[in-house]
Motif scaffolding. Sequence first.
Motif, mmCIF file in Angstrom:
data_model
loop_
_atom_site.group_PDB
_atom_site.id
_atom_site.type_symbol
_atom_site.label_atom_id
_atom_site.label_comp_id
_atom_site.label_asym_id
_atom_site.label_seq_id
_atom_site.Cartn_x
_atom_site.Cartn_y
_atom_site.Cartn_z
ATOM 1 N N MET A 188 -6.474 7.874 3.692
ATOM 2 C CA MET A 188 -6.603 6.436 3.541
ATOM 3 C C MET A 188 -5.667 5.747 4.530
ATOM 4 O O MET A 188 -4.563 6.204 4.776
ATOM 5 N N ALA A 189 -6.107 4.665 5.069
ATOM 6 C CA ALA A 189 -5.305 3.915 6.037
ATOM 7 C C ALA A 189 -4.019 3.416 5.397
ATOM 8 O O ALA A 189 -3.968 3.167 4.201
ATOM 9 N N LEU A 190 -2.984 3.277 6.205
ATOM 10 C CA LEU A 190 -1.703 2.812 5.667
ATOM 11 C C LEU A 190 -1.777 1.379 5.160
ATOM 12 O O LEU A 190 -1.046 1.005 4.262
ATOM 13 N N ASN A 191 -2.638 0.579 5.730
ATOM 14 C CA ASN A 191 -2.772 -0.803 5.287
ATOM 15 C C ASN A 191 -4.251 -1.111 5.092
ATOM 16 O O ASN A 191 -4.862 -1.763 5.924
ATOM 17 N N PRO A 192 -4.822 -0.617 3.977
ATOM 18 C CA PRO A 192 -6.264 -0.812 3.791
ATOM 19 C C PRO A 192 -6.611 -2.289 3.643
ATOM 20 O O PRO A 192 -5.921 -3.045 2.965
ATOM 21 N N LYS A 193 -7.662 -2.673 4.333
ATOM 22 C CA LYS A 193 -8.104 -4.066 4.277
ATOM 23 C C LYS A 193 -8.752 -4.329 2.928
ATOM 24 O O LYS A 193 -9.586 -3.553 2.472
ATOM 25 N N ARG A 194 -8.362 -5.415 2.290
ATOM 26 C CA ARG A 194 -8.950 -5.786 1.007
ATOM 27 C C ARG A 194 -10.168 -6.658 1.280
ATOM 28 O O ARG A 194 -10.044 -7.765 1.794
ATOM 29 N N THR A 195 -11.342 -6.143 0.927
ATOM 30 C CA THR A 195 -12.575 -6.847 1.239
ATOM 31 C C THR A 195 -13.354 -7.287 0.007
ATOM 32 O O THR A 195 -14.293 -8.059 0.125
ATOM 33 N N GLN A 196 -12.995 -6.799 -1.162
ATOM 34 C CA GLN A 196 -13.740 -7.119 -2.371
ATOM 35 C C GLN A 196 -13.129 -8.328 -3.076
ATOM 36 O O GLN A 196 -11.919 -8.443 -3.188
ATOM 37 N N ARG A 197 -13.974 -9.193 -3.562
ATOM 38 C CA ARG A 197 -13.527 -10.443 -4.176
ATOM 39 C C ARG A 197 -13.841 -10.414 -5.670
ATOM 40 O O ARG A 197 -14.902 -9.964 -6.083
ATOM 41 N N VAL A 198 -12.919 -10.918 -6.464
ATOM 42 C CA VAL A 198 -13.120 -11.070 -7.904
ATOM 43 C C VAL A 198 -12.905 -12.543 -8.227
ATOM 44 O O VAL A 198 -11.865 -13.107 -7.906
ATOM 45 N N VAL A 199 -13.898 -13.148 -8.845
ATOM 46 C CA VAL A 199 -13.816 -14.563 -9.198
ATOM 47 C C VAL A 199 -13.504 -14.671 -10.681
ATOM 48 O O VAL A 199 -14.097 -13.976 -11.501
ATOM 49 N N THR A 200 -12.572 -15.531 -11.017
ATOM 50 C CA THR A 200 -12.240 -15.773 -12.421
ATOM 51 C C THR A 200 -12.087 -17.269 -12.634
ATOM 52 O O THR A 200 -11.728 -18.006 -11.715
ATOM 53 N N TYR A 201 -12.379 -17.697 -13.819
ATOM 54 C CA TYR A 201 -12.264 -19.109 -14.148
ATOM 55 C C TYR A 201 -11.164 -19.286 -15.174
ATOM 56 O O TYR A 201 -11.128 -18.587 -16.188
#
Length: 69
Positions: A1-14
């Motif tokens: 795994m990369a040392l600084n994995p890019k965060r690409t997934q989004r979680v929406v909360t209200y």
Amino acid sequence: MALNPKRTQRVVTYLNEREYIDLLKSAARLDKRPGDFVRFGLLQDMYGSLGMGACQNNQSSCADEAHDE
């Protein structure tokens, strides 16, 4: 795994207004942005406080670290 994995997934909360204000206050107490504060809490819940060292320092996969404990 990369040392600084890019965060690409989004979680929406209200949140209601009170929850949002409390989130902002809690994040400010730890000098974090609200999104980082939420991610911090989520990581702590998923991997525990001991496994978070690797997650924050990007040393290895958080899931691998938590399973080794």
